[in-house]
Scaffold this motif. Sequence first.
Motif, short mmCIF file in Angstrom:
data_model
loop_
_atom_site.label_atom_id
_atom_site.label_comp_id
_atom_site.label_asym_id
_atom_site.label_seq_id
_atom_site.Cartn_x
_atom_site.Cartn_y
_atom_site.Cartn_z
N ALA A 98 1.40 12.30 -9.91
CA ALA A 98 2.12 11.56 -8.86
C ALA A 98 1.24 11.49 -7.61
CB ALA A 98 3.44 12.25 -8.53
N VAL A 99 1.30 10.34 -6.93
CA VAL A 99 0.46 10.13 -5.76
C VAL A 99 1.29 9.55 -4.62
CG1 VAL A 99 -1.59 8.97 -4.82
CG2 VAL A 99 -1.55 9.68 -7.23
N VAL A 100 1.17 10.18 -3.46
CA VAL A 100 1.75 9.64 -2.22
C VAL A 100 0.64 9.59 -1.18
CG1 VAL A 100 3.44 9.93 -0.37
CG2 VAL A 100 4.05 10.57 -2.71
N ALA A 101 0.52 8.48 -0.47
CA ALA A 101 -0.56 8.32 0.51
C ALA A 101 0.00 8.06 1.90
CB ALA A 101 -1.51 7.20 0.07
N TYR A 102 -0.85 7.54 2.78
CA TYR A 102 -0.45 7.39 4.19
C TYR A 102 -1.17 6.20 4.82
CZ TYR A 102 1.41 9.39 8.56
OH TYR A 102 2.13 9.63 9.71
N ASP A 103 -0.45 5.31 5.45
CA ASP A 103 -0.91 4.18 6.27
C ASP A 103 -0.15 2.90 5.98
OD1 ASP A 103 -2.75 5.35 7.99
OD2 ASP A 103 -4.45 5.01 6.65
N ASN A 104 0.09 2.62 4.68
CA ASN A 104 0.74 1.37 4.25
C ASN A 104 -0.12 0.15 4.52
OD1 ASN A 104 2.82 -0.14 3.04
ND2 ASN A 104 3.68 -0.68 5.02
N ILE A 105 -1.39 0.20 4.06
CA ILE A 105 -2.22 -1.00 4.12
C ILE A 105 -1.75 -1.97 3.03
CG2 ILE A 105 -4.18 0.27 5.07
CD1 ILE A 105 -5.49 0.16 2.30
N LEU A 106 -2.06 -3.23 3.20
CA LEU A 106 -1.55 -4.27 2.30
C LEU A 106 -1.98 -4.04 0.86
CD1 LEU A 106 -0.01 -6.96 2.16
CD2 LEU A 106 -2.19 -8.13 2.58
N GLU A 107 -3.19 -3.54 0.64
CA GLU A 107 -3.70 -3.37 -0.72
C GLU A 107 -2.83 -2.44 -1.55
OE1 GLU A 107 -5.44 -3.57 1.93
OE2 GLU A 107 -7.33 -4.65 1.61
N GLY A 108 -2.14 -1.51 -0.89
CA GLY A 108 -1.29 -0.57 -1.62
C GLY A 108 -0.12 -1.22 -2.33
N GLN A 109 0.24 -2.43 -1.91
CA GLN A 109 1.33 -3.15 -2.56
C GLN A 109 0.88 -3.87 -3.82
OE1 GLN A 109 3.69 -5.61 0.13
NE2 GLN A 109 2.89 -4.47 1.89
N TYR A 110 -0.45 -3.90 -4.06
CA TYR A 110 -0.98 -4.66 -5.18
C TYR A 110 -1.74 -3.80 -6.18
CZ TYR A 110 0.35 -8.64 -2.35
OH TYR A 110 1.07 -9.53 -1.61
N THR A 111 -1.70 -2.46 -6.00
CA THR A 111 -2.29 -1.58 -6.99
C THR A 111 -1.36 -1.48 -8.19
OG1 THR A 111 -1.28 0.32 -5.88
CG2 THR A 111 -3.56 -0.23 -5.29
N VAL A 112 -1.88 -0.93 -9.29
CA VAL A 112 -1.06 -0.70 -10.48
C VAL A 112 -1.15 0.78 -10.83
CG1 VAL A 112 -0.66 -1.29 -12.89
CG2 VAL A 112 -1.53 -3.03 -11.31
N PRO A 113 -0.06 1.53 -10.64
CA PRO A 113 1.21 1.12 -10.03
C PRO A 113 1.07 0.99 -8.52
CG PRO A 113 1.23 3.47 -10.45
CD PRO A 113 -0.07 2.96 -11.01
N ARG A 114 2.10 0.39 -7.90
CA ARG A 114 2.07 0.25 -6.44
C ARG A 114 2.15 1.62 -5.78
NH1 ARG A 114 6.68 -3.44 -4.51
NH2 ARG A 114 7.84 -2.03 -5.86
N LEU A 115 1.51 1.72 -4.62
CA LEU A 115 1.29 3.01 -3.97
C LEU A 115 2.45 3.40 -3.06
CD1 LEU A 115 -0.92 5.22 -3.67
CD2 LEU A 115 -1.74 3.94 -1.67
N THR A 116 3.05 4.56 -3.34
CA THR A 116 4.00 5.16 -2.41
C THR A 116 3.23 5.64 -1.18
OG1 THR A 116 5.54 5.86 -4.14
CG2 THR A 116 5.63 7.07 -2.06
N THR A 117 3.75 5.37 0.01
CA THR A 117 2.97 5.66 1.21
C THR A 117 3.87 5.91 2.41
OG1 THR A 117 1.13 4.83 2.58
CG2 THR A 117 2.78 3.23 1.87
N VAL A 118 3.31 6.59 3.40
CA VAL A 118 3.97 6.74 4.69
C VAL A 118 3.47 5.60 5.57
CG1 VAL A 118 4.31 8.20 6.71
CG2 VAL A 118 4.10 9.24 4.44
#
Length: 335
Positions: free
Chosen positions: A266-286
């Motif tokens: 499981a991966v959670v990241a931080y920033d919410n850059i646009l690219e995170g919405q287009y990864t597979v799977p999409r990135l959970t982020t702060v």
Amino acid sequence: MVTRSDVARRAGTSTAVVSYVVNDGPRPVAAETRQRVLDAIAALGYRPNRVAQALRGQRSRVLGLIVPDISNPFYAELARVIENCADLLGYTLVLGNSEQDAQRELRYVHTFLDRQVDGLILISGSSSEELTALFPEIAVPFILLDRRINYAPNAFLLATDSFAGAITATRHLLSLGHTDIAALCGPARIASERARGYAHAMTEAGLKPVLHHSDEYDRQSSHALARTILSGPDRPSAIFASYDLAGISILRAAADVGLNIPGDLAVVAYDNILEGQYTVPRLTTVAQPTEELGNSATRHLIGLVEGNIEVKFGMEFIAPRLIVRESCGGLTPQG
């Protein structure tokens, strides 16, 4: 050539009102009237004579922005917001990219001051004592943005609450049943509230924090570190990445070594850059509120430049929020 009178006629106001909107004062303008003037300016393509204004007001109407890495999508987006806000308020923005280098950062500060900018926004990539020692000598208004700098009691910082955001991210992984949670953070030489928040949440849960630091805040070093972590015998079940580029690099590294996200990791990241919405799977982020950060910083600085607000020191934090996507999945908590 479009004149101020042309704008006034189209907006149905006086030239004085147009002046108040363009110069953001000295008298207030009603929101509806201000919008009519701004619409007229946009429609007519009006450009004020900044040279004449600078001579009259002893201001250049130029702001300096120094970022640590313009190739990082978060800083590129933040710079865009700041530039648009500055332009709307009648200021031009000049950009310096420090590449996380303390000496280059210092050179940009001196260069911008030599070019007589009216104010500075500094996102420090070094946190050097040499930089903070310079603060009392900066003769124009300046603010710190996004990153806290050690030893800087004589400055004002606007940022999201990274400590709280990292706690939220780590607690989310804990709530999914993970107990073996590592953190992949930026360089150890730069103090990180996100690393501190992760460690706080782990300790609070009675677990040992496991911190890994990349050489730089970039894709290459975070990817190399992620591969090392995921290829080792003590591979964690979840990782908190303190910035989205690291999170995306972890997704790539997991694919490289044949791990499934979120089944194996499981991966959670931080920033919410646009690219995170287009990864597979999409990135959970702060998510950092980029629009609010950039607009608030710019308006605060211009308020200082124009004497509309008082100088203040200390820190002001904006609350981040967790955006849950597919990269963290879910586990059944163990009883």
